[in-house]
Enzyme design. Sequence first.
Site, PDB file in Angstrom:
ATOM      1  N   ARG A  63      76.125 -62.451 -24.148  1.00 15.24           N
ATOM      2  CA  ARG A  63      75.411 -61.189 -24.394  1.00 15.24           C
ATOM      3  C   ARG A  63      76.066 -60.470 -25.585  1.00 15.24           C
ATOM      4  O   ARG A  63      76.929 -59.610 -25.418  1.00 15.24           O
ATOM      5  CB  ARG A  63      75.447 -60.321 -23.141  1.00 15.24           C
ATOM      6  CG  ARG A  63      74.839 -61.005 -21.943  1.00 15.24           C
ATOM      7  CD  ARG A  63      74.861 -60.124 -20.684  1.00 15.24           C
ATOM      8  NE  ARG A  63      74.536 -60.932 -19.520  1.00 15.24           N
ATOM      9  CZ  ARG A  63      73.311 -61.329 -19.179  1.00 15.24           C
ATOM     10  NH1 ARG A  63      72.280 -60.962 -19.924  1.00 15.24           N
ATOM     11  NH2 ARG A  63      73.112 -62.069 -18.117  1.00 15.24           N
ATOM     12  N   CYS A  67      69.265 -60.642 -17.391  1.00 13.12           N
ATOM     13  CA  CYS A  67      68.576 -60.556 -18.684  1.00 13.12           C
ATOM     14  C   CYS A  67      67.297 -59.722 -18.591  1.00 13.12           C
ATOM     15  O   CYS A  67      66.967 -58.971 -19.510  1.00 13.12           O
ATOM     16  CB  CYS A  67      68.247 -61.952 -19.200  1.00 13.12           C
ATOM     17  SG  CYS A  67      69.699 -62.980 -19.499  1.00 13.12           S
TER      18      CYS A  67
END
Length: 209
Positions: free
Chosen positions: A121, A44
């Site tokens: 995601r 991330c």
Amino acid sequence: MPRIGDKAPDFTAKTTKGDIKLSNYAEGKWIVMFSHPADFTPVCTTEMSGFAQRKSEFDALNTELIGLSIDSIHAHLGWVNNVKKNTGVYFDFPIIADLDMKVSKLYGMLQPNESETAAVRAVFFIDPEKKIRLIMYYPLNVGRNMDEILRALEALQTSDKYKVAMPLDWKKGDKVIIPPPKTLAEMEAREADDSIEKIDFYLAKKNLN
């Protein structure tokens, strides 16, 4: 779960840049809204840094960025500060603190076979009319491709502007696909136009400049 062509579900949320309401946010602009599983995690961090480092390219495409994860505002702010101190990269766009999972559930970012508590995601491309134009989903363990996100955004905008379609691997400067003829007259005009690359009567390409 929203689909391509749907009106983007409206919401109000707390972010690192204050409260936002999607329906009146970034009026006249495109929005790329993306979720990540958690703050202070390695993949991330690389992704958010990628969005931050290329924000000027999104700006040039009249596009606002909105991030999201199921973390608190305090966690978001701590992470933004930590990354800036360690790498010099500043996440200068709103990041939604979705602790109640309201937005994640609204947009199908929670997918139980992957995780029930962390958003996958996801990337949502939302046009100025607040319509969803493209959706990407990635699992928790695979980072996104920033070149592809920007390429897809530019392709959507170019298609809208010129009423054309994009072939495989299209990027700015490449030829585009023009709509097939609808009458014999249009077909004859196409045959006489030397600026068009004619593969067949239904498949033809041209340069935009």
